[in-house]
Design an enzyme around this catalytic site. Structure first.
Site, PDB file in Angstrom:
ATOM      1  N   GLU A 161       0.824  -1.219   0.000  1.00 47.17           N
ATOM      2  CA  GLU A 161       0.000   0.000   0.000  1.00 47.17           C
ATOM      3  C   GLU A 161       0.859   1.270   0.000  1.00 47.17           C
ATOM      4  OE1 GLU A 161      -4.049  -1.595   2.222  1.00 47.17           O
ATOM      5  OE2 GLU A 161      -2.591  -0.434   3.385  1.00 47.17           O
ATOM      6  N   GLU A 171      -6.395  -7.858  -0.604  1.00 48.35           N
ATOM      7  CA  GLU A 171      -6.894  -7.739   0.759  1.00 48.35           C
ATOM      8  C   GLU A 171      -8.380  -7.428   0.758  1.00 48.35           C
ATOM      9  OE1 GLU A 171      -4.985  -5.043   3.421  1.00 48.35           O
ATOM     10  OE2 GLU A 171      -2.954  -5.569   2.763  1.00 48.35           O
TER      11      GLU A 171
END
Length: 660
Positions: A158, A311
């Protein structure tokens, strides 16, 4: 594979849908690992991601290497038929790096340091950070590049850091010198004649730090571009290291956060072998499924084929004000929605719910309730179902007759401090237009405004404030070639330097839409609406004078804009000068799409039902809490239940059918 090509997601899936998630066993005694493996196998887990936040364990002191625990884990996974997506641990540096090299820590625009103790506490511009990140990546790749458990590399996690510090300032100047060459070009692009901002020496140029009043919008725009590029440099540096150790053998990815403002994902995907994303809709949001569909459509379009859901949450997250669990069946529904819209991997953060740390209330596939808990039992059911449909799904593609245009640079330019209304939030406008199409049961792709659009019957532009000349020419060519174009307000206002186009909108676009004069913009207050003869508009309205060959499809009523066009059409080019309320926007886009020959996969679908075709399979998903019956033409075989469906398909609450 052709020579010099890179492996894609299919190299990792090998005909299966990848199912699993982040596995952080370093949080647990090693005696727990065999139990984890037993439960993983029972749940159909075939893939885990290791090492995402393991830098301090792998390198407890500078230069030390503690690989023994990871050796045992890699062997354990391989021995049990579970593939490993191996991460470089560089998103969370150990405390010793910040202590020894405080310049590796990012600073905000007020000069405050972001200290260790959380995560992502690294400066993308720091030479020390880059050096240590490359070293641990090098040793990780050398040790595990040939390990039989390895299926994919996962770089960092991320990417989402900004830095206004001194090293970032130096790199920013170098980036600007490469882009503009001379200060004269920079001064011209940034419009520094305004407010006496002209630069006479490169050392005067800084990131847009805290200022007394509004910052220069050109400077802010370039700083956002620079940030995306610096993070991309970090990714490419680590990617190239792992590729060198596994040439043409193991695909590489990094996970996007959906619609994060700091990354130009169109540029990033050019450097990825696999496009992956994290998706966390709010279970209490009645439009959570649409938010998921938007991200899925965007990711599939960026991947130009199958993609990876890296995710999601099996239950609640822990970073909203109130964190609700997923009701029974919702995890299965949203996971299969991702597969319907192109995912060949369905993964979670994380496998086992943490007992300590900042995210101990963020759910896991194996929750605090353990093996008998509802969360694990639902995960187990989903794993079996994904295995059942894998053969018919993996590596198949989804197509659409409609494209939504989206561009990070336009978003960045339109978000400047001096805009006419802070109520106009680009992601909300984009979401509203996608929602209208989703509620009309129309599947969509996303595209960059300079992409080839000729395959689409209809192209939708919710809002593109800044457009390059090439993008404008592309839209003109699309319409002249017979395509149907629908544009929202504040489109084509500025060029790529955020310089307002003559007349307040690019003259070529004004001619395309039949706009003689754009007299004035009329933003609306939060609760204010603009009444037309067919609907109410929100957020925005415009004082437009139409040309003789344009047709007003909707007209403002009352007030200053009484009698002026709200929706204007010239041929197959439409301009919508406000944001119609949700139902009106849905009906407008559905009618224009039908006229263009773009239709839903199934007719007469109930409101809460979504139908998506992927390859030769038809996914039908009930997002409602009540049972529904869907009319189906002909006979179908449901891969999930093994039954034959003829005529009517009955779906219970949050139910799904996968039909051939």
């Amino acid at each position: 594979m052709p020579p010099n090509s890179q492996p894609g997601l299919s190299v990792a899936t090998r005909g299966r849908i990848l199912f699993g998630g982040d596995y952080n066993p370093e949080q647990w005694p090693e005696e727990t690992w065999p139990e984890d493996v037993r439960l993983m196998k029972d749940a159909g887990v075939n893939s885990v991601t290791l090492g995402v936040f393991s830098w301090a364990k792998l390198e407890p002191t500078p230069g030390a290497r503690e690989f023994g625990w990871l050796d045992r884990l890699m062997d354990l996974m391989h021995d049990n038929g579970i593939g490993v997506v191996l991460a470089t641990p560089t998103s969370s540096p150990p405390p010793w790096l910040g202590r020894l090299h405080p310049e590796s820590l990012p600073r905000d625009e007020d000069g405050r340091t972001e200290w260790w103790g959380g995560r992502q506490h690294f400066s993308h511009s720091s030479a020390a950070y880059r050096r240590y990140a490359a070293a641990i990546t090098e040793d990780l790749a050398a040790r595990y590049g040939s390990h039989p458990a390895l299926t994919m590399w996962h770089i960092n996690n991320e990417y989402c850091t900004f830095d206004w510090g001194d090293e970032a300032a130096t790199r920013f100047r170098h980036w600007l010198q490469a882009k503009y060459g001379t200060l004269d070009e920079l001064n011209s692009a940034w419009g520094t004649a305004f407010w006496s901002q002209g630069y006479g020496d490169w050392n005067e140029v800084l990131p847009p730090r805290h200022a007394h009043y509004m910052k220069n919008p050109g400077q802010v725009l370039d700083f956002k571009r620079f940030t995306s590029d610096m993070l991309l440099e970090c990714y490419i540096a680590e990617r190239d290291i792992v590729r060198r150790h596994t040439p043409g053998q193991v695909p590489v990815t990094t996970n996007f956060m959906p619609l994060w403002v700091g990354q130009d994902a169109w540029r990033w995907v050019e450097e990825e072998d696999v496009v992956s994303v994290d998706i966390y809709p709010d279970p209490r949001d009645p439009l959570g499924a649409q938010q998921g569909a938007l991200v899925q459509d965007m990711t599939r379009s960026q991947a130009r084929g199958p993609w990876m859901l890296m995710e999601q949450a099996a239950g609640p997250v822990n970073w909203r004000g109130v964190n609700h669990p997923k009701p029974r069946g919702l995890n299965r529904l949203w996971s299969l929605q991702a597969v319907a819209r192109g995912a060949d991997a369905v993964c979670y953060f994380q496998w086992r719910q943490s007992r300590q740390g900042a995210e101990k209330f963020h759910s896991g596939m194996l929750s605090h309730a353990g093996e008998q808990g509802r969360t694990y039992q639902e995960v187990k059911q989903l794993g079996a179902e994904l295995a059942r449909i894998s053969e018919g799904v993996t590596d198949s593609h989804s197509g659409s007759d409609i494209a939504i245009l989206h561009d990070w640079h336009s978003w960045w330019a339109g978000a400047h401090e001096g805009r006419l209304s802070t109520q106009v939030d680009y992601p909300q406008v984009l979401t509203a237009w996608h929602r209208a199409l989703w509620q009309a049961h129309l599947t969509t792709d996303f595209a960059h405004p300079e992409h080839d659009l000729t395959a689409y019957r209809m192209v939708v532009v919710p809002q593109l404030y800044a457009l390059t000349d090439a993008a404008v020419d592309n839209l003109l060519a699309y319409v002249s070639g017979g395509g149907t174009l629908v544009c929202g307000f504040l489109t084509g206002v500025a060029d790529e330097d955020d310089r307002v186009r003559p007349g307040g909108m690019d003259p070529r676009l004004r001619e395309l839409f039949g706009i003689r004069t754009l007299h004035e913009w009329w933003p609306l207050d939060p609760e204010e609406t603009a009444q037309t003869d067919g609907f109410r508009g929100t957020l925005w309205s415009e004082e437009i004078e139409a040309g003789e060959d344009a047709t007003a499809e909707a007209t403002y009523k009352d007030g200053e804009l009484d009698g002026m066009p709200a929706v204007l059409r010239r041929g197959s080019a439409w301009y919508v000068s406000t944001l119609p309320e949700a139902e009106a926007l849905r009906d407008l886009l559905a009618q224009v799409a039908a006229d263009a020959g773009a239709r839903p996969v199934l007719d007469r679908l109930p409101d809460q039902v979504e139908a998506v075709r992927r390859g030769d399979l038809l996914f039908v998903l009930n997002h409602g809490r009540e049972s529904v019956t869907v009319e189906l033409p002909g006979s179908h075989h449901d891969l999930l239940t093994g039954t034959t469906v003829q005529g009517g398909l009955t779906l219970g609450r949050y139910d799904v059918a996968v039909l051939r």
